[in-house]
Design an enzyme around this catalytic site. Structure first.
Site, PDB file in Angstrom:
ATOM      1  CG  HIS A  16      -1.994   1.007   1.197  1.00 17.76           C
ATOM      2  ND1 HIS A  16      -3.246   0.795   1.721  1.00 17.76           N
ATOM      3  CD2 HIS A  16      -2.018   2.270   0.705  1.00 17.76           C
ATOM      4  CE1 HIS A  16      -3.992   1.879   1.556  1.00 17.76           C
ATOM      5  NE2 HIS A  16      -3.260   2.793   0.948  1.00 17.76           N
TER       6      HIS A  16
ATOM      7  NE  ARG B 291       0.862  11.527  -2.755  1.00 20.03           N
ATOM      8  CZ  ARG B 291      -0.232  11.162  -2.117  1.00 20.03           C
ATOM      9  NH1 ARG B 291      -1.203  10.526  -2.758  1.00 20.03           N
ATOM     10  NH2 ARG B 291      -0.381  11.418  -0.835  1.00 20.03           N
TER      11      ARG B 291
ATOM     12  CG  ASP C 126      -6.214   3.883  -0.691  1.00 15.74           C
ATOM     13  OD1 ASP C 126      -7.046   3.813   0.222  1.00 15.74           O
ATOM     14  OD2 ASP C 126      -5.054   4.273  -0.518  1.00 15.74           O
TER      15      ASP C 126
ATOM     16  CG  HIS D 217     -10.185   4.597   1.676  1.00 12.76           C
ATOM     17  ND1 HIS D 217      -9.074   5.300   2.079  1.00 12.76           N
ATOM     18  CD2 HIS D 217     -11.247   5.245   2.208  1.00 12.76           C
ATOM     19  CE1 HIS D 217      -9.451   6.329   2.835  1.00 12.76           C
ATOM     20  NE2 HIS D 217     -10.768   6.317   2.924  1.00 12.76           N
TER      21      HIS D 217
ATOM     22  CG  HIS E 174      -6.004   2.294   5.261  1.00 12.64           C
ATOM     23  ND1 HIS E 174      -7.370   2.304   5.219  1.00 12.64           N
ATOM     24  CD2 HIS E 174      -5.599   3.027   4.194  1.00 12.64           C
ATOM     25  CE1 HIS E 174      -7.775   3.011   4.183  1.00 12.64           C
ATOM     26  NE2 HIS E 174      -6.714   3.449   3.539  1.00 12.64           N
TER      27      HIS E 174
ATOM     28  CG  ASP F  80      -2.163   4.957   3.464  1.00 11.66           C
ATOM     29  OD1 ASP F  80      -2.075   5.244   2.253  1.00 11.66           O
ATOM     30  OD2 ASP F  80      -3.101   5.347   4.184  1.00 11.66           O
TER      31      ASP F  80
ATOM     32  CG  HIS G 196       0.220  15.226   1.301  1.00 12.92           C
ATOM     33  ND1 HIS G 196      -0.493  15.259   0.118  1.00 12.92           N
ATOM     34  CD2 HIS G 196      -0.375  14.278   2.066  1.00 12.92           C
ATOM     35  CE1 HIS G 196      -1.480  14.373   0.178  1.00 12.92           C
ATOM     36  NE2 HIS G 196      -1.425  13.759   1.342  1.00 12.92           N
TER      37      HIS G 196
HETATM   38 ZN    ZN Z   1      -6.882   4.724   2.019  1.00 12.90          ZN
END
Ligand code: ZN
Length: 432
Positions: A66, A70, A158, A185, A238, A311, A315
């Site tokens: 997971h 980007r 997700d 998700h 998750h 996950d 950013h």
């Molecule tokens: Zn997610």
């Protein structure tokens, strides 16, 4: 020499292979990217480079199923090159990349584009394709069969749930026939929209809207029911609440093809962290309460939770500098996950072998990936661990383009010190 098809002899490591239940000192020989043999005192073939692993654990290559890389679309946050460099530095030999890119892999053309970009990957790259067109969660299904043929290992929207129940049911039927899991998700948007952290005491004190546990659990319950009706394989992304862990536990006891994963921050941190760290502790699903953290540990210990994943959600600093309500969800994880696993789980709730299984043979089984074991003929992917190494998390040293982590300054014990993909050393802190 093609990528990931090198020769290497790793000497005198402690070879731990959960898939085969073994833990013994020995050497391991990789030829043209594949494991040829492992046992003590292997002879050294001429022209094969040697890596000494004395005092280190040699595990099958860790797999993060997971990851958000980007690219394409958000290269200011991360690229496939930088994200997989972060993976290598974190001891991760293979990543499954989530599809919330721009464009998202919801068609053959879009998936081809991602696969072309992935030529730059420093570790193995497996694409997860969209469940629905444009990840809308409604409208129409992506062409799952075509996407599977191109190499999609699972399907997910997700970042967002598949809200349309009829679409999810159909997706699970196709997933059953394709033998590739749906990887959702789980979120009921009508319960969570506008929320920026868990709904409990802390958000009330901070005066911000919360995301209740039910906003996860109700969608998990719906999807488990759809698995019961369709038989389609479901890997729940998750999980974060005690209620979800219990739903998965029951589904597994009923023999349903349901698995799930937990992220390190959900077994280490609580929602109190949002008060201390603000947006660095903002993610979806959010950090929960102490009882939920305990439930994650119990779920890991009793086998309900078979996978640990990152996950990894990069950013920029500017994006995370916005207010708690405005800043985007997510934290990076590729360079801290293994250290957090070794520090917070091993010899507390899991044996070392059980912890390694959650990064290797279990994720490989769930996504039907090659690897995850030290068996002859398997990909020559290895993660070398120094269990005694004490280190501090310094985000400025990350290979990732982004630094958004709540673990800055954490002192961890145990680290991945070399990462080998197909016999090729893609990361090493070992003396040459
Ligand atoms: Zn997610």
């Amino acid at each position: 020499m093609s990528k990931f098809s090198a020769d290497l002899l790793v000497r005198q490591g402690r070879l731990i292979d959960p898939a085969n239940g073994t833990d013994a000192l020995g050497d391991i020989l990789i030829r043209q990217g594949k494991i040829v043999e492992s046992r003590p005192n292997l002879p050294t073939p001429p022209d094969v480079p040697i890596l000494m692993a004395t005092g280190l654990v040699v595990a099958p290559g860790f797999i993060d199923i997971h990851t958000h890389l980007r690219e394409p679309g958000y290269e200011h946050k991360e690229t496939i090159q930088s994200g997989t460099a972060a993976a290598a530095a974190g001891g991760i030999c293979a990543v499954a990349a989530m599809p919330n890119t721009n464009p998202p892999p919801d068609s053959s053309d879009h998936l081809q584009l991602a696969l072309e970009r992935a030529q730059t990957a420093n570790v193995r790259y497996y694409p997860i394709a969209c469940v629905t067109v444009a990840r809308r969660g409604s409208g129409s299904l992506a062409p799952l069969e075509e996407l599977a043929k191109l190499g999609a290992v699972a399907f997910s929207d997700d970042g967002d749930p598949v809200e349309d129940e009829a679409l999810m049911r159909r997706a699970l039927e196709i997933a059953r026939d394709l033998d590739r899991p749906i990887f959702p998700h789980e979120e009921v948007k009508s319960l969570t929209t506008g929320g920026c952290m868990h709904a409990g005491e802390v958000n009330a004190r901070l005066g911000v809207k919360g995301m209740p546990a039910a906003g996860e659990e109700e969608m998990v319950a719906r999807d488990i029911e759809l698995v019961r009706q369709t038989g389609g394989p479901l890997h729940i992304a998750h999980i974060s609440t005690a209620g979800t862990a219990q739903l998965v536990r029951r589904a597994k006891a009923d023999g349903l093809p349901v698995t799930c994963e937990v992220l390190p921050h959900h077994f280490v941190l609580t929602d109190c962290e949002v008060e201390h760290q603000g947006t660095a502790a903002k993610m979806s699903p959010p950090l929960r309460e102490a009882a939920d953290v305990d439930a994650m540990l119990t779920g890991l210990a009793d086998g309900t939770i078979e996978v640990i994943a990152t996950d990894h959600a990069p950013h920029t600093a500017a994006e995370k500098a916005q207010s708690l309500t405005q800043a985007p969800m997510g934290i990076v994880g590729l360079e801290t996950a293994v250290g957090l696993t070794l520090t917070y789980l091993v010899d507390r709730v899991l044996s070392l072998q059980e912890a390694i299984a959650r990064w290797t043979c279990h994720p490989a089984r769930i996504l039907r990936l090659p690897g995850g074991a030290l068996t002859q003929g398997m990909p020559g992917d290895l993660t070398l661990l120094d269990l005694t190494r004490e280190w501090e998390v310094v985000p400025a040293h990350f290979r990732s383009k982004s630094r958004n982590t709540p673990f800055a300054g954490y002192h961890l014990k145990g680290k991945a010190v070399a990462t080998i993909v197909g016999g090729q050393i893609v990361y090493s802190e070992l003396a040459a």
